[in-house]
Design an enzyme around this catalytic site. Structure first.
Site, PDB file in Angstrom:
ATOM      1  N   SER A  30     -56.468  41.839   4.385  1.00 12.30           N
ATOM      2  CA  SER A  30     -57.763  41.699   5.069  1.00 12.30           C
ATOM      3  C   SER A  30     -58.800  40.899   4.294  1.00 12.30           C
ATOM      4  O   SER A  30     -59.856  40.587   4.842  1.00 12.30           O
ATOM      5  CB  SER A  30     -58.332  43.076   5.408  1.00 12.30           C
ATOM      6  OG  SER A  30     -57.631  43.617   6.492  1.00 12.30           O
ATOM      7  N   LYS A  59     -59.971  37.811   5.930  1.00 12.86           N
ATOM      8  CA  LYS A  59     -60.975  37.837   7.000  1.00 12.86           C
ATOM      9  C   LYS A  59     -62.298  37.205   6.568  1.00 12.86           C
ATOM     10  O   LYS A  59     -63.086  36.780   7.408  1.00 12.86           O
ATOM     11  CB  LYS A  59     -61.197  39.286   7.463  1.00 12.86           C
ATOM     12  CG  LYS A  59     -59.945  39.909   8.087  1.00 12.86           C
ATOM     13  CD  LYS A  59     -60.104  41.408   8.308  1.00 12.86           C
ATOM     14  CE  LYS A  59     -58.831  42.042   8.873  1.00 12.86           C
ATOM     15  NZ  LYS A  59     -58.944  43.518   8.972  1.00 12.86           N
ATOM     16  N   TYR A  84     -52.862  35.668  13.042  1.00 12.54           N
ATOM     17  CA  TYR A  84     -53.511  36.734  12.255  1.00 12.54           C
ATOM     18  C   TYR A  84     -52.546  37.322  11.216  1.00 12.54           C
ATOM     19  O   TYR A  84     -52.908  37.495  10.045  1.00 12.54           O
ATOM     20  CB  TYR A  84     -54.023  37.814  13.221  1.00 12.54           C
ATOM     21  CG  TYR A  84     -54.511  39.068  12.550  1.00 12.54           C
ATOM     22  CD1 TYR A  84     -55.780  39.142  11.974  1.00 12.54           C
ATOM     23  CD2 TYR A  84     -53.696  40.205  12.475  1.00 12.54           C
ATOM     24  CE1 TYR A  84     -56.220  40.300  11.355  1.00 12.54           C
ATOM     25  CE2 TYR A  84     -54.129  41.364  11.866  1.00 12.54           C
ATOM     26  CZ  TYR A  84     -55.394  41.402  11.300  1.00 12.54           C
ATOM     27  OH  TYR A  84     -55.813  42.551  10.678  1.00 12.54           O
ATOM     28  N   TYR A 124     -64.672  49.035   5.512  1.00  9.92           N
ATOM     29  CA  TYR A 124     -64.473  49.905   6.689  1.00  9.92           C
ATOM     30  C   TYR A 124     -65.327  51.152   6.602  1.00  9.92           C
ATOM     31  O   TYR A 124     -66.503  51.047   6.273  1.00  9.92           O
ATOM     32  CB  TYR A 124     -62.966  50.228   6.852  1.00  9.92           C
ATOM     33  CG  TYR A 124     -62.113  49.022   6.677  1.00  9.92           C
ATOM     34  CD1 TYR A 124     -62.247  47.936   7.550  1.00  9.92           C
ATOM     35  CD2 TYR A 124     -61.205  48.898   5.632  1.00  9.92           C
ATOM     36  CE1 TYR A 124     -61.484  46.789   7.391  1.00  9.92           C
ATOM     37  CE2 TYR A 124     -60.438  47.763   5.475  1.00  9.92           C
ATOM     38  CZ  TYR A 124     -60.585  46.715   6.352  1.00  9.92           C
ATOM     39  OH  TYR A 124     -59.841  45.586   6.190  1.00  9.92           O
ATOM     40  N   VAL A 177     -55.269  45.819   2.444  1.00  6.06           N
ATOM     41  CA  VAL A 177     -54.297  46.891   2.211  1.00  6.06           C
ATOM     42  C   VAL A 177     -53.185  46.491   1.234  1.00  6.06           C
ATOM     43  O   VAL A 177     -52.336  47.315   0.909  1.00  6.06           O
ATOM     44  CB  VAL A 177     -53.672  47.446   3.520  1.00  6.06           C
ATOM     45  CG1 VAL A 177     -54.703  48.194   4.338  1.00  6.06           C
ATOM     46  CG2 VAL A 177     -52.983  46.365   4.307  1.00  6.06           C
TER      47      VAL A 177
HETATM   48  N1  GLN Z   1     -52.634  43.034   8.148  1.00  5.99           N
HETATM   49  C1  GLN Z   1     -53.285  44.309   8.058  1.00  5.99           C
HETATM   50  C2  GLN Z   1     -53.449  44.916   9.433  1.00  5.99           C
HETATM   51  O1  GLN Z   1     -53.756  44.216  10.336  1.00  5.99           O
HETATM   52  C3  GLN Z   1     -54.609  44.136   7.399  1.00  5.99           C
HETATM   53  C4  GLN Z   1     -55.369  45.437   7.275  1.00  5.99           C
HETATM   54  C5  GLN Z   1     -56.155  45.534   6.014  1.00  5.99           C
HETATM   55  O2  GLN Z   1     -55.898  44.869   5.015  1.00  5.99           O
HETATM   56  N2  GLN Z   1     -57.069  46.460   6.003  1.00  5.99           N
HETATM   57  O3  GLN Z   1     -53.274  46.098   9.636  1.00  5.99           O
END
Ligand code: GLN
Length: 303
Positions: free
Chosen positions: A63, A66, A190, A238, A256
């Site tokens: 993530s 992003k 994505y 988050y 993650v």
């Molecule tokens: N690729 C992961 C997902 O879409 C990214 C989530 C994350 O890093 N928080 O669940």
């Protein structure tokens, strides 16, 4: 004490820890990553940088990607982006379906999964996924001044075959007319952006485009840098964003894969990697390490 000495001390104390959080298992390819890894890198505005531990090993940025796609999307459509995605902390898990339904398909912010899927939908515009991903990877390579940054296809495939929740979110978005491409196309892009791999050193160097200081590569306007930093501090972790702001006091974005990119406005970019996560999906020891670093360096956006 020098920056390097501070990094060494943090490395020593983190290495001694046995409670390291849980590695993400919902993406099978990430489940096999050794939770014992720890890397930390600090890049100053002028490109001078310091590293400790596994700072040269590429990890899945997930993530953290992003932040880069948001910069591209704002460059393409500007404030029109905010017609399709909000700017408020979600207070919910990054992949919550409940909230998306309740809020009629407008994701709370660009960092939770549905918000990031909309951002990817925006940067796809009329390009192919391959063209869009090439533009994204080139942007990151340029920011890092390092051509050795790639997408791990096995990780992208692994997430594609198990990403039922992201498919559900994308179909929800589509049902609310907030996805212009077919869910498979946007999600394919994505999953690949999440599968970009970088080392702490590369990520800290790339993160310098969000510092706003003389000497950094100016890839986006100073005004946009400030706004992206504002979103990072309010939404970058988050439903633990408040906790991160309280403990670290700096804008940050987690993934993650266990990485975190942290910005010290006007001064530095920090990248940390420790694969074990908290229940909210943020690196447990990564957060502790940047908390210690910020304290030792007296870095905070709160004075
Ligand atoms: N690729 C992961 C997902 O879409 C990214 C989530 C994350 O890093 N928080 O669940």
């Amino acid at each position: 004490m020098s920056v390097q000495e501070i990094l060494n001390q943090i490395h020593t104390s983190i290495s001694a820890r046995s409670d390291r959080g849980e590695v993400a298992t919902y993406i099978p390819e990430l489940a096999s990553v050794d939770p014992g890894h720890f890397g930390l890198a600090v890049a100053l505005a002028d490109g001078k940088h310091y590293t400790v531990g596994d700072a040269e090993i590429p990890f899945s940025i997930q993530s953290i990607s992003k932040v880069f796609t948001l910069a591209l999307a704002l460059g393409m459509v500007g404030d029109k982006l905010w017609e399709r995605v909000g700017r408020e902390p979600s207070g919910n898990a990054f992949n919550s379906i409940l909230q998306l339904e309740r809020e009629q398909g407008i994701p709370r912010n660009p960092f939770i999964n549905p918000g990031a899927i909309v951002v990817t939908d925006v940067i796809l515009a009329s390009s192919s996924p391959a063209e869009t991903l090439a533009e994204l990877v080139n942007f990151i390579r340029y920011a890092a001044d390092d051509g050795n940054i790639y997408i791990n296809e096995a990780v992208a495939l692994s997430e594609k075959t198990t990403g039922h929740r992201n498919f559900a979110l994308a179909h929800f978005l589509r049902s609310f007319n907030n996805l212009t491409h077919e869910p498979e196309l946007t999600l394919g892009t994505y999953f690949h952006q999440c599968a970009i791999e970088m080392s702490c050193r590369q990520l800290a160097l790339a993160g310098r485009f969000l510092i706003n200081a003389p000497g950094v590569p100016q890839l986006i306007s100073p005004d946009r840098v400030r706004r992206i930093n504002a979103l990072m501090i309010t939404c970058g972790h988050y439903d633990a964003s408040g906790d991160f702001a309280y403990k670290v006091g700096l804008p940050g974005k987690s993934g993650v894969g266990g990485g975190i990119l942290v910005i010290v406005p006007g001064k530095a970019a920090i990248a940390v990697w420790s694969p074990g996560l908290t229940a909210q999906g943020n690196s447990l020891l990564g957060t502790e390490a940047v908390q210690a670093l910020a304290q030792r360096m007296d870095w905070s956006v709160f004075g």
